[in-house]
Design a protein around this motif. Structure first.
Motif, PDB file in Angstrom:
ATOM      1  N   PHE A 116       0.802  -1.218   0.000  1.00 22.87           N
ATOM      2  CA  PHE A 116       0.000   0.000   0.000  1.00 22.87           C
ATOM      3  C   PHE A 116       0.837   1.270   0.000  1.00 22.87           C
ATOM      4  O   PHE A 116       0.292   2.366   0.014  1.00 22.87           O
ATOM      5  N   ASP A 117       2.158   1.101  -0.006  1.00 22.58           N
ATOM      6  CA  ASP A 117       3.026   2.280   0.063  1.00 22.58           C
ATOM      7  C   ASP A 117       3.545   2.609  -1.324  1.00 22.58           C
ATOM      8  O   ASP A 117       4.543   2.081  -1.777  1.00 22.58           O
ATOM      9  N   LYS A 118       2.880   3.511  -2.020  1.00 21.16           N
ATOM     10  CA  LYS A 118       3.234   3.827  -3.395  1.00 21.16           C
ATOM     11  C   LYS A 118       4.445   4.763  -3.486  1.00 21.16           C
ATOM     12  O   LYS A 118       4.893   5.084  -4.569  1.00 21.16           O
ATOM     13  N   THR A 119       4.955   5.225  -2.324  1.00 22.76           N
ATOM     14  CA  THR A 119       6.126   6.103  -2.363  1.00 22.76           C
ATOM     15  C   THR A 119       7.410   5.304  -2.529  1.00 22.76           C
ATOM     16  O   THR A 119       8.452   5.870  -2.806  1.00 22.76           O
ATOM     17  N   LYS A 120       7.334   3.980  -2.334  1.00 24.07           N
ATOM     18  CA  LYS A 120       8.524   3.150  -2.447  1.00 24.07           C
ATOM     19  C   LYS A 120       8.852   2.879  -3.919  1.00 24.07           C
ATOM     20  O   LYS A 120       8.009   2.971  -4.797  1.00 24.07           O
ATOM     21  N   SER A 121      10.103   2.515  -4.176  1.00 23.91           N
ATOM     22  CA  SER A 121      10.518   2.155  -5.521  1.00 23.91           C
ATOM     23  C   SER A 121       9.696   0.975  -6.012  1.00 23.91           C
ATOM     24  O   SER A 121       9.373   0.071  -5.246  1.00 23.91           O
ATOM     25  N   PRO A 122       9.331   0.954  -7.301  1.00 22.20           N
ATOM     26  CA  PRO A 122       8.542  -0.162  -7.823  1.00 22.20           C
ATOM     27  C   PRO A 122       9.316  -1.478  -7.849  1.00 22.20           C
ATOM     28  O   PRO A 122       8.739  -2.526  -8.039  1.00 22.20           O
ATOM     29  N   LEU A 123      10.636  -1.423  -7.664  1.00 22.16           N
ATOM     30  CA  LEU A 123      11.444  -2.639  -7.678  1.00 22.16           C
ATOM     31  C   LEU A 123      11.824  -3.006  -6.251  1.00 22.16           C
ATOM     32  O   LEU A 123      12.412  -2.207  -5.528  1.00 22.16           O
ATOM     33  N   LEU A 124      11.484  -4.223  -5.855  1.00 23.23           N
ATOM     34  CA  LEU A 124      11.855  -4.714  -4.526  1.00 23.23           C
ATOM     35  C   LEU A 124      13.112  -5.560  -4.660  1.00 23.23           C
ATOM     36  O   LEU A 124      13.123  -6.557  -5.390  1.00 23.23           O
ATOM     37  N   ARG A 125      14.152  -5.173  -3.968  1.00 26.37           N
ATOM     38  CA  ARG A 125      15.432  -5.867  -4.072  1.00 26.37           C
ATOM     39  C   ARG A 125      15.626  -6.771  -2.856  1.00 26.37           C
ATOM     40  O   ARG A 125      15.572  -6.312  -1.717  1.00 26.37           O
ATOM     41  N   LEU A 126      15.856  -8.064  -3.107  1.00 16.57           N
ATOM     42  CA  LEU A 126      16.144  -9.024  -2.045  1.00 16.57           C
ATOM     43  C   LEU A 126      17.620  -9.391  -2.092  1.00 16.57           C
ATOM     44  O   LEU A 126      18.187  -9.597  -3.165  1.00 16.57           O
ATOM     45  N   ALA A 127      18.237  -9.489  -0.929  1.00 17.75           N
ATOM     46  CA  ALA A 127      19.640  -9.898  -0.843  1.00 17.75           C
ATOM     47  C   ALA A 127      19.709 -11.390  -0.522  1.00 17.75           C
ATOM     48  O   ALA A 127      19.073 -11.861   0.420  1.00 17.75           O
ATOM     49  N   LEU A 128      20.450 -12.121  -1.322  1.00 16.24           N
ATOM     50  CA  LEU A 128      20.723 -13.524  -1.049  1.00 16.24           C
ATOM     51  C   LEU A 128      22.174 -13.644  -0.606  1.00 16.24           C
ATOM     52  O   LEU A 128      23.095 -13.344  -1.369  1.00 16.24           O
ATOM     53  N   VAL A 129      22.380 -14.056   0.644  1.00 18.38           N
ATOM     54  CA  VAL A 129      23.727 -14.209   1.193  1.00 18.38           C
ATOM     55  C   VAL A 129      24.003 -15.688   1.378  1.00 18.38           C
ATOM     56  O   VAL A 129      23.300 -16.375   2.130  1.00 18.38           O
ATOM     57  N   ALA A 130      25.020 -16.181   0.681  1.00 18.26           N
ATOM     58  CA  ALA A 130      25.324 -17.612   0.712  1.00 18.26           C
ATOM     59  C   ALA A 130      26.764 -17.815   0.261  1.00 18.26           C
ATOM     60  O   ALA A 130      27.396 -16.900  -0.258  1.00 18.26           O
ATOM     61  N   PRO A 131      27.294 -19.034   0.450  1.00 17.64           N
ATOM     62  CA  PRO A 131      28.643 -19.311  -0.057  1.00 17.64           C
ATOM     63  C   PRO A 131      28.601 -19.620  -1.553  1.00 17.64           C
ATOM     64  O   PRO A 131      28.035 -20.636  -1.963  1.00 17.64           O
ATOM     65  N   PHE A 132      29.157 -18.747  -2.366  1.00 15.77           N
ATOM     66  CA  PHE A 132      29.209 -18.980  -3.804  1.00 15.77           C
ATOM     67  C   PHE A 132      30.606 -19.392  -4.264  1.00 15.77           C
ATOM     68  O   PHE A 132      30.807 -19.743  -5.426  1.00 15.77           O
ATOM     69  N   THR A 133      31.562 -19.319  -3.365  1.00 18.50           N
ATOM     70  CA  THR A 133      32.905 -19.836  -3.616  1.00 18.50           C
ATOM     71  C   THR A 133      33.315 -20.658  -2.397  1.00 18.50           C
ATOM     72  O   THR A 133      32.684 -20.584  -1.340  1.00 18.50           O
ATOM     73  N   GLY A 134      34.361 -21.429  -2.555  1.00 20.96           N
ATOM     74  CA  GLY A 134      34.817 -22.243  -1.434  1.00 20.96           C
ATOM     75  C   GLY A 134      34.165 -23.615  -1.423  1.00 20.96           C
ATOM     76  O   GLY A 134      33.488 -24.028  -2.376  1.00 20.96           O
ATOM     77  N   GLU A 135      34.330 -24.333  -0.324  1.00 21.85           N
ATOM     78  CA  GLU A 135      33.878 -25.719  -0.225  1.00 21.85           C
ATOM     79  C   GLU A 135      32.363 -25.866  -0.302  1.00 21.85           C
ATOM     80  O   GLU A 135      31.857 -26.912  -0.708  1.00 21.85           O
ATOM     81  N   GLU A 136      31.628 -24.841   0.109  1.00 26.86           N
ATOM     82  CA  GLU A 136      30.157 -24.928   0.133  1.00 26.86           C
ATOM     83  C   GLU A 136      29.514 -24.226  -1.061  1.00 26.86           C
ATOM     84  O   GLU A 136      28.328 -23.904  -1.025  1.00 26.86           O
ATOM     85  N   ALA A 137      30.268 -24.009  -2.127  1.00 25.99           N
ATOM     86  CA  ALA A 137      29.745 -23.268  -3.276  1.00 25.99           C
ATOM     87  C   ALA A 137      28.534 -23.946  -3.912  1.00 25.99           C
ATOM     88  O   ALA A 137      27.624 -23.276  -4.408  1.00 25.99           O
ATOM     89  N   ALA A 138      28.494 -25.276  -3.896  1.00 21.69           N
ATOM     90  CA  ALA A 138      27.361 -25.994  -4.488  1.00 21.69           C
ATOM     91  C   ALA A 138      26.061 -25.640  -3.771  1.00 21.69           C
ATOM     92  O   ALA A 138      25.002 -25.524  -4.403  1.00 21.69           O
ATOM     93  N   LEU A 139      26.139 -25.458  -2.462  1.00 19.32           N
ATOM     94  CA  LEU A 139      24.945 -25.071  -1.703  1.00 19.32           C
ATOM     95  C   LEU A 139      24.471 -23.678  -2.121  1.00 19.32           C
ATOM     96  O   LEU A 139      23.278 -23.441  -2.312  1.00 19.32           O
ATOM     97  N   GLY A 140      25.408 -22.748  -2.267  1.00 18.32           N
ATOM     98  CA  GLY A 140      25.044 -21.399  -2.689  1.00 18.32           C
ATOM     99  C   GLY A 140      24.396 -21.389  -4.059  1.00 18.32           C
ATOM    100  O   GLY A 140      23.391 -20.693  -4.278  1.00 18.32           O
ATOM    101  N   ARG A 141      24.944 -22.171  -4.989  1.00 26.52           N
ATOM    102  CA  ARG A 141      24.360 -22.230  -6.334  1.00 26.52           C
ATOM    103  C   ARG A 141      22.950 -22.796  -6.298  1.00 26.52           C
ATOM    104  O   ARG A 141      22.054 -22.314  -6.998  1.00 26.52           O
ATOM    105  N   ALA A 142      22.743 -23.826  -5.480  1.00 24.72           N
ATOM    106  CA  ALA A 142      21.407 -24.415  -5.370  1.00 24.72           C
ATOM    107  C   ALA A 142      20.411 -23.415  -4.794  1.00 24.72           C
ATOM    108  O   ALA A 142      19.263 -23.329  -5.247  1.00 24.72           O
TER     109      ALA A 142
END
Length: 219
Positions: free
Chosen positions: A41-67
């Motif tokens: 209901f707040d039309k003063t906000k930007s029409p684009l909602l940006r979500l941050a995804l924080v995960a391991p994309f490099t290193g030993e757990e990179a496969a989890l981040g990609r998934a």
């Protein structure tokens, strides 16, 4: 913690990848519901909602981040096809914390600077714990896959929601499953050489003893 079977996994199996994608779909749905009340209901906000995804994309757990990224992109594409949230489309910005505590605060600052309205991620409790004060200061909603070692009340958490139950609950459930579903009457315990690993091994051992199951060796 492994009982009798040992499996070496270099990459996520198809089954695990599918499970992560389903979990991420639930994560996005939860986030969408959370953001709808804030922005629809707040039309003063930007029409684009940006979500941050924080995960391991490099290193030993990179496969989890990609998934996680694949699951998130699938769900967000579906939401955007249906008109977004209150007519606002969603975009994703990814941040690589490598599951390293020394990168947690730097990554959290980058998330804040990106203008994201909510955070999905941190898969490791140690990195989440260090990043949470930054998110709390900016009042960012956080939904995480990192599990507490023991169950805490919601009021004890600086931000957001955990989708997974605490590790001690999971380990007791596992012990119950091994004894009462699989039917094992003797087991071995292999655990991480750390206070956390020792605590979880103790919880498993105690639960097994209550069922009369003998733990032969612990390493």
């Amino acid at each position: 913690m492994i009982m009798r079977r040992f499996t070496k996994i270099g990459e996520l199996s198809k089954h695990r990848l599918f499970s992560v994608i389903l979990l991420m779909a639930g994560l996005i749905a939860t986030t969408a519901a959370l953001l709808t009340d804030v922005f629809v209901f707040d039309k003063t906000k930007s029409p684009l909602l940006r979500l941050a995804l924080v995960a391991p994309f490099t290193g030993e757990e990179a496969a989890l981040g990609r998934a996680m990224r694949e699951g998130m992109e699938l769900k967000i594409a579906d939401i955007n096809r249906r008109g977004g949230i209150g007519g606002r489309r969603i975009s994703v910005v990814t941040f690589d914390d490598e599951n390293r505590p020394d990168r947690a605060q730097v990554t959290a600052a980058q998330v804040v600077a990106s203008g994201a309205v909510a955070v999905i991620g941190h898969t490791d409790l140690s990195t989440l714990t260090l990043a949470e004060p930054t998110y709390a200061e900016r009042k960012l909603a956080v939904i995480t896959l990192a599990a507490d070692q023991i169950q805490h009340s919601a009021s004890a958490r600086p931000t957001g929601n955990r989708l997974l139950v605490a590790e001690d609950y999971e380990i007791r459930f596992l012990a119950n499953y091994v004894r009462n579903v699989v039917g094992e009457k003797t087991v071995h315990i292999i655990h991480e050489d750390s206070p956390r690993g020792e605590a979880l091994a103790n919880a498993f051992d105690e639960t097994m003893q209550r069922f009369g199951t003998k733990v032969l060796y612990r390493w």
